[in-house]
Design an enzyme around this catalytic site. Structure first.
Site, PDB file in Angstrom:
ATOM      1  N   PHE A 128      -3.154  -3.771  10.234  1.00 43.12           N
ATOM      2  CA  PHE A 128      -3.546  -4.493   9.228  1.00 43.12           C
ATOM      3  C   PHE A 128      -5.367  -4.699   9.527  1.00 43.12           C
ATOM      4  CE2 PHE A 128      -4.538  -8.278   6.616  1.00 43.12           C
ATOM      5  CZ  PHE A 128      -4.311  -7.588   5.205  1.00 43.12           C
ATOM      6  N   ASP A 209       1.771  -8.599  16.605  1.00 44.87           N
ATOM      7  CA  ASP A 209       1.545  -9.350  15.058  1.00 44.87           C
ATOM      8  C   ASP A 209       2.814  -9.142  14.501  1.00 44.87           C
ATOM      9  OD1 ASP A 209       1.080  -9.811  12.600  1.00 44.87           O
ATOM     10  OD2 ASP A 209      -0.932  -8.604  12.462  1.00 44.87           O
ATOM     11  N   TYR A 234       3.785 -17.196   5.034  1.00 47.33           N
ATOM     12  CA  TYR A 234       3.867 -17.423   3.697  1.00 47.33           C
ATOM     13  C   TYR A 234       4.533 -16.022   3.264  1.00 47.33           C
ATOM     14  CZ  TYR A 234      -0.426 -14.800   4.900  1.00 47.33           C
ATOM     15  OH  TYR A 234      -1.504 -14.152   5.221  1.00 47.33           O
ATOM     16  N   LYS A 235       5.138 -14.942   4.080  1.00 49.07           N
ATOM     17  CA  LYS A 235       5.510 -13.855   3.723  1.00 49.07           C
ATOM     18  C   LYS A 235       7.033 -14.191   3.270  1.00 49.07           C
ATOM     19  CE  LYS A 235       1.853 -11.016   5.167  1.00 49.07           C
ATOM     20  NZ  LYS A 235       1.190 -10.714   4.208  1.00 49.07           N
ATOM     21  N   ARG A 384       4.255  -0.927  -2.652  1.00 49.97           N
ATOM     22  CA  ARG A 384       5.347  -1.722  -1.894  1.00 49.97           C
ATOM     23  C   ARG A 384       6.104  -2.551  -2.851  1.00 49.97           C
ATOM     24  NH1 ARG A 384       2.381  -4.812   3.144  1.00 49.97           N
ATOM     25  NH2 ARG A 384       1.952  -6.069   1.424  1.00 49.97           N
TER      26      ARG A 384
END
Length: 424
Positions: A128, A209, A234-235, A384
């Site tokens: 990312f 990560d 938050y995912k 996704r």
């Protein structure tokens, strides 16, 4: 054997061991949310603990540091106790603080110690972007040219990174390795245990990560002897937009001075002495910098209650099963429509989402949203779709595939431009 019928989907739902948790979440009527790998949905418990924290502020003012339902002074540590089982660590090795990028800066500032010919950082070319930006920044601060000193392991197919290629890049010039636990596009899980062993054989520190894995798959950071890790909450953990992040530091590194010191990293009994000599906490708490964002942490209290009840092993089991069903349904119902499943198929190598590739991915995502399906687009060609174990049903998945088929057969997507929206 999988059957492509709604009756079969309902049958699977009837035996779902986690189905009771679906009612814990706010699901918008008329939509199917498939983007929990980017932002998890609000749960009623998260709403409750946020409101309780607002009440603490309203009732106690400054005394909320030590009074109320959720006192603020040790809130990060209490959240760490709830998070630790999800990452396979002791509570002392975990702290809730900062954000993904801030925590990465903190950890690299601490553990990147270039000496002699060991001056390079190893990452990968599919990572990312924020991680790459941070690593280049840290190299620049140390006086090194990022173009020369940041090595990025190459992908053979643009989807996954082979562990052998990463290991081959662990030369005697590498001081630090930073890798994702799960690739954010394809959903590939890297073999963290093997990579850690190989890095340590070569005298290299390694950090991960965990943004796309924490809350979706079990981890064993301590057992694997990982040096450090960092992630957002938050995912899959449903902590809310901008929720405070988390980090892990292996206890063997306790006592190291944090690269970026701040008053909230102080030992608790010394913090309010307000001395100009920093006395860091003897745990991962030392890696805190500033005052915690209480109202952004509060929802995580409620969310993590749900994870403790559901169990990460059960969450992973359903995730694997519902995603397997999803892929099998795609192969049957969407055959000949130009789709390719881009994620690994083996259970040990795939994370929590399905990577569906198509040349028209951006406009297909727009058409899905018009039809009440919330997907996620990742350039250049990835849709996704994430069935979340706690709140996605098998019937939801069946309906997503049904609607996708209608979109493609009827060419509904053709009215949209094949370019991403501002927020993809």
């Amino acid at each position: 054997m999988m059957q492509p019928t709604v009756e079969y989907a309902k049958q699977l739902d009837s035996t779902d061991m986690l189905k009771r948790f679906r009612d814990e979440f706010y699901l918008k009527q008329g939509t199917i949310y498939m983007d929990g790998n980017s932002l998890g949905l609000l749960s009623k418990r998260a709403e409750r603990t946020l409101i309780e924290s607002l009440e603490d502020w309203k009732e106690h003012g400054i005394d909320g540091w030590t009074k109320g339902t959720h006192p603020w002074f040790d809130l990060s540590e209490r959240l760490a106790e709830l998070l630790a089982p999800l990452v396979g660590a002791s509570a002392e090795e975990v702290i809730v603080t900062g954000s993904t990028t801030v925590n990465l800066h903190q950890l690299v500032a601490t553990f990147y110690q270039p000496q002699g010919k060991r001056t390079k950082i190893l990452a990968d070319e599919l990572n990312f972007p924020t991680d790459i930006y941070a690593l280049k920044s840290q190299l620049h601060i140390h006086g090194y040219d990022p173009d020369e000193h940041l090595i990025r392991a190459k992908s053979r197919d643009g989807r996954v990174i082979e562990e052998e290629d990463i290991i081959e890049a662990m030369t005697d010039e590498v001081a630090l390795v930073i890798l994702p636990t799960v690739q954010y596009r394809s959903g590939q899980i890297l073999d963290m245990k093997r990579l850690t062993e190989e890095a340590h054989k070569r005298g290299i520190l390694i950090g991960f990560d965990g943004c796309h894995s924490v809350g979706a798959i079990p981890h064993s950071f301590s057992e694997w002897d990982v040096d450090f890790a960092y992630w957002c909450n938050y995912k899959y953990l449903n902590g809310g937009p901008g929720s405070v992040g988390g980090l892990y530091v292996n206890r063997k590194h306790f006592g190291a001075n944090p690269g970026l010191a701040g008053w909230f990293g102080s030992r608790k009994d010394k913090q309010f002495d307000l001395e100009h000599t920093f006395t860091p906490a003897e745990t991962a708490g030392a890696y805190q910098i500033g005052t915690p964002h209480v109202l952004s942490m509060a929802p995580l209290l409620g969310s993590l209650e749900i994870f403790a009840e559901a169990g990460i092993e059960n969450i992973r089991k359903k995730s694997l099963e519902i995603n397997q069903y999803f892929m099998e349904l795609i192969e049957v119902e969407l055959a000949g429509l130009g789709f390719t499943i881009g994620n690994p198929r083996e259970d040990v190598r795939r994370g929590g989402h399905v990577c569906l590739e198509h040349p028209e991915a951006a406009r297909i995502c727009k058409s899905l949203k018009e039809n009440g399906i919330i997907p996620d687009f990742r350039a250049p060609n990835v849709v996704r779709l994430a069935p979340i174990a706690l709140y996605t049903s098998y019937e939801d998945v069946w309906n997503v595939v049904r609607i996708l088929k209608e979109i493609m057969v009827e060419k509904q997507y053709e009215k949209f431009a094949n370019e991403r929206e501002i927020v993809a």
